[in-house]
Scaffold this motif. Structure first.
Motif, PDB file in Angstrom:
ATOM      1  N   ALA A 101     -10.540  -2.553  -3.504  1.00  0.00           N
ATOM      2  CA  ALA A 101      -9.717  -1.877  -4.509  1.00  0.00           C
ATOM      3  C   ALA A 101     -10.293  -2.052  -5.905  1.00  0.00           C
ATOM      4  CB  ALA A 101      -8.288  -2.411  -4.451  1.00  0.00           C
ATOM      5  N   SER A 102     -10.067  -1.045  -6.756  1.00  0.00           N
ATOM      6  CA  SER A 102     -10.547  -1.101  -8.140  1.00  0.00           C
ATOM      7  C   SER A 102      -9.515  -0.413  -9.022  1.00  0.00           C
ATOM      8  CB  SER A 102     -11.905  -0.407  -8.263  1.00  0.00           C
ATOM      9  OG  SER A 102     -12.366  -0.470  -9.600  1.00  0.00           O
ATOM     10  N   GLY A 103      -9.223  -0.986 -10.196  1.00  0.00           N
ATOM     11  CA  GLY A 103      -8.218  -0.361 -11.048  1.00  0.00           C
ATOM     12  C   GLY A 103      -7.859  -1.183 -12.249  1.00  0.00           C
ATOM     13  N   CYS A 104      -6.557  -1.414 -12.460  1.00  0.00           N
ATOM     14  CA  CYS A 104      -6.037  -1.996 -13.700  1.00  0.00           C
ATOM     15  C   CYS A 104      -5.277  -3.282 -13.391  1.00  0.00           C
ATOM     16  CB  CYS A 104      -5.117  -1.003 -14.403  1.00  0.00           C
ATOM     17  SG  CYS A 104      -5.860   0.622 -14.671  1.00  0.00           S
ATOM     18  N   PRO A 105      -5.907  -4.461 -13.534  1.00  0.00           N
ATOM     19  CA  PRO A 105      -5.180  -5.711 -13.279  1.00  0.00           C
ATOM     20  C   PRO A 105      -4.111  -5.990 -14.341  1.00  0.00           C
ATOM     21  CG  PRO A 105      -7.396  -6.158 -14.072  1.00  0.00           C
ATOM     22  CD  PRO A 105      -7.324  -4.690 -13.846  1.00  0.00           C
ATOM     23  N   LEU A 106      -4.238  -5.412 -15.553  1.00  0.00           N
ATOM     24  CA  LEU A 106      -3.270  -5.638 -16.627  1.00  0.00           C
ATOM     25  C   LEU A 106      -2.513  -4.341 -16.906  1.00  0.00           C
ATOM     26  CD1 LEU A 106      -5.595  -7.681 -19.028  1.00  0.00           C
ATOM     27  CD2 LEU A 106      -3.996  -8.562 -17.312  1.00  0.00           C
ATOM     28  N   PHE A 163      -6.842   1.468  -7.212  1.00  0.00           N
ATOM     29  CA  PHE A 163      -7.163   2.682  -6.452  1.00  0.00           C
ATOM     30  C   PHE A 163      -8.068   2.288  -5.281  1.00  0.00           C
ATOM     31  CE2 PHE A 163      -7.967   7.113  -5.815  1.00  0.00           C
ATOM     32  CZ  PHE A 163      -9.300   7.223  -5.438  1.00  0.00           C
ATOM     33  N   VAL A 164      -7.780   2.788  -4.067  1.00  0.00           N
ATOM     34  CA  VAL A 164      -8.508   2.411  -2.859  1.00  0.00           C
ATOM     35  C   VAL A 164      -9.018   3.662  -2.161  1.00  0.00           C
ATOM     36  CG1 VAL A 164      -8.438   1.193  -0.669  1.00  0.00           C
ATOM     37  CG2 VAL A 164      -7.015   0.403  -2.570  1.00  0.00           C
ATOM     38  N   LEU A 165     -10.315   3.726  -1.908  1.00  0.00           N
ATOM     39  CA  LEU A 165     -10.899   4.798  -1.095  1.00  0.00           C
ATOM     40  C   LEU A 165     -10.837   4.391   0.371  1.00  0.00           C
ATOM     41  CD1 LEU A 165     -14.078   6.051  -2.988  1.00  0.00           C
ATOM     42  CD2 LEU A 165     -12.090   7.404  -2.341  1.00  0.00           C
ATOM     43  N   ARG A 205      -2.943   0.553  -4.120  1.00  0.00           N
ATOM     44  CA  ARG A 205      -2.561  -0.826  -3.799  1.00  0.00           C
ATOM     45  C   ARG A 205      -1.901  -1.451  -5.023  1.00  0.00           C
ATOM     46  NH1 ARG A 205      -6.518  -5.459  -1.121  1.00  0.00           N
ATOM     47  NH2 ARG A 205      -4.857  -6.942  -0.600  1.00  0.00           N
ATOM     48  N   LEU A 206      -0.671  -1.895  -4.851  1.00  0.00           N
ATOM     49  CA  LEU A 206       0.119  -2.419  -5.968  1.00  0.00           C
ATOM     50  C   LEU A 206       0.354  -3.912  -5.770  1.00  0.00           C
ATOM     51  CD1 LEU A 206       1.790  -1.540  -8.529  1.00  0.00           C
ATOM     52  CD2 LEU A 206       3.779  -1.559  -7.023  1.00  0.00           C
ATOM     53  N   TYR A 207       0.104  -4.716  -6.809  1.00  0.00           N
ATOM     54  CA  TYR A 207       0.385  -6.151  -6.822  1.00  0.00           C
ATOM     55  C   TYR A 207       1.593  -6.378  -7.736  1.00  0.00           C
ATOM     56  CZ  TYR A 207      -4.074  -7.269  -4.580  1.00  0.00           C
ATOM     57  OH  TYR A 207      -5.121  -7.391  -3.694  1.00  0.00           O
ATOM     58  N   TYR A 266       0.832  -1.197   0.000  1.00  0.00           N
ATOM     59  CA  TYR A 266       0.000   0.000   0.000  1.00  0.00           C
ATOM     60  C   TYR A 266       0.870   1.251   0.000  1.00  0.00           C
ATOM     61  CZ  TYR A 266      -4.111  -2.836   1.147  1.00  0.00           C
ATOM     62  OH  TYR A 266      -5.123  -3.745   1.122  1.00  0.00           O
ATOM     63  N   SER A 267       0.399   2.270  -0.679  1.00  0.00           N
ATOM     64  CA  SER A 267       1.081   3.562  -0.683  1.00  0.00           C
ATOM     65  C   SER A 267       0.663   4.357   0.548  1.00  0.00           C
ATOM     66  CB  SER A 267       0.708   4.332  -1.945  1.00  0.00           C
ATOM     67  OG  SER A 267      -0.622   4.839  -1.836  1.00  0.00           O
ATOM     68  N   PRO A 268       1.384   5.470   0.846  1.00  0.00           N
ATOM     69  CA  PRO A 268       0.885   6.384   1.877  1.00  0.00           C
ATOM     70  C   PRO A 268      -0.448   6.989   1.444  1.00  0.00           C
ATOM     71  CG  PRO A 268       3.200   6.815   1.383  1.00  0.00           C
ATOM     72  CD  PRO A 268       2.721   5.866   0.341  1.00  0.00           C
ATOM     73  N   ALA A 269      -1.240   7.417   2.415  1.00  0.00           N
ATOM     74  CA  ALA A 269      -2.529   8.033   2.111  1.00  0.00           C
ATOM     75  C   ALA A 269      -2.321   9.434   1.527  1.00  0.00           C
ATOM     76  CB  ALA A 269      -3.392   8.113   3.364  1.00  0.00           C
ATOM     77  N   PHE A 270      -3.217   9.834   0.604  1.00  0.00           N
ATOM     78  CA  PHE A 270      -3.209  11.207   0.094  1.00  0.00           C
ATOM     79  C   PHE A 270      -4.653  11.670  -0.064  1.00  0.00           C
ATOM     80  CE2 PHE A 270      -3.568   8.522  -3.509  1.00  0.00           C
ATOM     81  CZ  PHE A 270      -4.108   9.234  -4.567  1.00  0.00           C
ATOM     82  N   TYR A 271      -4.839  12.976  -0.242  1.00  0.00           N
ATOM     83  CA  TYR A 271      -6.170  13.567  -0.162  1.00  0.00           C
ATOM     84  C   TYR A 271      -6.403  14.483  -1.373  1.00  0.00           C
ATOM     85  CZ  TYR A 271      -5.484  12.239   4.723  1.00  0.00           C
ATOM     86  OH  TYR A 271      -5.216  11.556   5.872  1.00  0.00           O
ATOM     87  N   THR A 272      -7.688  14.701  -1.684  1.00  0.00           N
ATOM     88  CA  THR A 272      -8.010  15.666  -2.731  1.00  0.00           C
ATOM     89  C   THR A 272      -7.898  17.090  -2.211  1.00  0.00           C
ATOM     90  OG1 THR A 272     -10.350  15.463  -2.139  1.00  0.00           O
ATOM     91  CG2 THR A 272      -9.542  14.044  -3.915  1.00  0.00           C
TER      92      THR A 272
END
Length: 565
Positions: free
Chosen positions: A509-514, A454-456, A436-438, A420-426
């Motif tokens: 989490a939701s994003g780009c598996p490929l 991407f994780v909220l 979240r990186l695999y 997991y990356s550090p948290a960041f804000y809008t």
């Protein structure tokens, strides 16, 4: 002839997008879309699995379709293995049919020939959890096993004993280190195995048994209890004094017994000496009572005078020895009394030292618990400080990932699948997010791609924000040679639970598996990994966001009514 068995070997009819498709694509036994079509001698088609079940039953059965058409009496209507052959023509026609995925949540559509490949890799395909047996989608399986599965393995934070999440509540009822509350003094967080010791020895409100009347009295009221019945306690104290006097008398008798046993030899010697003295006194008395007129010769008288002198000398010697022995016995008595006194003093001091040691041990355990709590607080503060140091408030995160080869190796071994990356804000009061990186991929990209999601996260201002989250998210893997960056972006699906207001620490989490193939990632002509470090930039579109909210605004302070005291 046998009736059709309970056979279900084909695909669901809802697989085909077009509703008015040719019915020749349906199995004459199970009524579903043909799976590996087989044609019989009568011209009707069946699934290979369905016809295999019929033939294995070793019972003759007529074609149900022939019977429905009224031609079931013909010999060629009997289903026989030597009259079956694969229907490749129909298989080719079916390969061009447009189909859709049947897994809930999956929007895939394509040709029938590609369906099997998609179904084997579909991240929405239901898989059975090996721990609890519950069916969940493939891409949620790992998270289910570690976060929501009722039978996931957990460690008791109090005693360190392994258990399952479902059994944790039962374990807490018997856990020796589970913190409890003392009902007498209301002290909290006392381990179960120390509660009785606390209630018996440490609790300020523990009950004492009054030795005078046997009543149970709280420690804080014991002095008042004594004052309220002073007469009874005074009588009890006097009786205790009498008992002490009796005990002292018993000790004196014991001392006498001990001293007599140790001086038995001396007593025997004294008795022997006293007997000899009595014999001499008798002899002297007999001599003194004998009259002078007795016919004793001069020599006899002279001999008697000599014997009498020797006897008197021996008597004086014995008296001196007797006095010496009496002095020795007196000294022994005094030494024995001193030894007994010293032993009693040592015993009392030993009890005092034991109580002091136990008190020090209790203080040490209390200090150790306090230090452990402080260490946990320090670790929590350090984590919060580190999170604040790397946090950004403009919707942009530049994430440096050192030791990437280590993370990738751990993912390949199944030890740590993601990081997991550090948290960041809008904004300062906006959405809280992380990446979240695999390294070894997830879902369709597992083992072949690097996946990024991407994780909220649950934030302090979620109640004032608009939901679902609708901002475009862009990922960029930076080429450190400044040649070709890898960029991918997506806009959130409003119906997905991943972008609704978080009810736990993190959403799914939701994003780009490929996101990027491993082959390209490892290509030395690109600079995606240099000095074992990687840089990923994430940009959240905040152009249409207000500093606090999307559509809502705070009420005008000047228009609110003032409350008068």
């Amino acid at each position: 002839m046998a009736e059709p068995a309970d056979i279900d070997g084909g695909y669901s009819v809802s697989l085909i997008v077009q509703k008015d498709f040719d019915k020749k694509f349906l199995c004459s036994l199970c009524g579903k879309v043909l799976r590996e079509p087989i044609q019989s001698f009568c011209g009707h088609r069946f699934c290979k699995g369905c016809i295999d079940k019929v033939l294995k039953s070793e019972q003759q059965m007529k074609c149900p379709q022939c019977q429905q058409e009224g031609i079931g009496e013909e010999e060629y209507s009997v289903l026989r293995g030597d009259q079956m052959y694969p229907d490749n023509a129909v298989k080719r026609e079916m390969s061009r049919i447009k189909v859709q995925c049947l897994n809930t949540g999956c929007s895939w559509q394509g040709l029938f020939k590609d369906y099997e490949d998609h179904a084997s890799q579909c991240q929405f395909q239901l898989s059975q959890c090996p721990q609890c047996g519950f069916s969940v989608s493939h891409f949620e399986l790992e998270e289910h096993k570690t976060k929501t599965c009722p039978k996931r393995p957990v460690i008791c934070k109090h005693c360190g004993q392994p258990s399952t999440n479902a059994e944790l509540s039962e374990h807490s009822k018997v856990c020796p280190k589970h913190p409890l509350k003392c009902e007498q003094c209301k002290t909290k967080k006392i381990p179960r195995d120390r509660l009785k010791d606390h209630q018996d020895n440490e609790c300020p409100n523990r009950k004492w048994t009054c030795p005078a009347d046997g009543q149970l009295v709280e420690g804080s009221r014991f002095q008042k209890h004594v004052e309220e019945s002073a007469g009874n306690h005074l009588v009890f104290a006097m009786r205790q004094g009498d008992n002490i006097n009796q005990r002292v008398a018993q000790l004196e008798e014991r001392i006498n017994t001990l001293s007599g046993s140790e001086t038995l030899l001396l007593a025997r010697q004294l008795q022997s000496t006293a007997d000899k003295v009595n014999q001499i006194e008798q002899i002297v008395g007999n001599l003194a009572s004998r009259p002078m007129s007795d016919p004793i010769t001069h020599s006899g008288i002279q001999g008697q005078h000599v014997a009498s002198g020797e006897i008197q000398m021996r008597v004086r010697q014995l008296e001196v020895k007797t006095d010496t022995f009496e002095g020795i016995v007196t000294t022994l008595h005094r030494d024995i009394e001193q030894c007994i006194t010293t032993l009693e003093t040592i015993d009392r001091q030993r009890k005092v030292d034991k109580e002091m040691i136990e008190s020090n041990e209790r203080k040490i355990r209390s200090l150790e618990r306090t230090l452990a709590l402080k260490d946990m607080t320090i670790m929590d503060l350090e984590a919060r400080i580190q999170s604040l140091e790397y946090a950004s408030y403009d919707g942009i995160l530049l994430w440096r990932i050192p030791e990437f080869s280590k993370h990738r190796l751990e993912a390949q071994r199944g030890k740590t699948l993601s990081i997991y990356s550090p948290a960041f804000y809008t904004s300062r009061t906006g959405y809280k997010m992380c990446i979240r990186l695999y390294p070894n991929g997830d879902g369709m990209g597992k083992g072949s791609h690097m996946s990024i999601f991407f994780v909220l996260m649950r934030g302090p201002y979620d109640a004032l924000l608009s939901w679902p989250f609708m901002q475009r998210v862009t990922f960029m893997l930076i080429d450190q040679n400044n040649r070709e960056h890898v960029i991918d972006s997506f806009r959130p699906d409003p119906a997905s639970s991943s972008f609704k207001r978080p009810t736990s620490d993190m959403n799914i989490a939701s994003g780009c598996p490929l996101f990027i193939p491993h082959k390209r990632l490892d290509d030395a002509s690109y600079g995606y990994i240099k000095e074992d470090s990687m840089f990923i930039k994430t940009v959240v579109d905040i152009a249409n966001l207000t500093p606090l909210n999307d559509n809502k605004k705070l009420p005008d302070v000047s228009s609110t009514k003032k409350h008068s005291g």
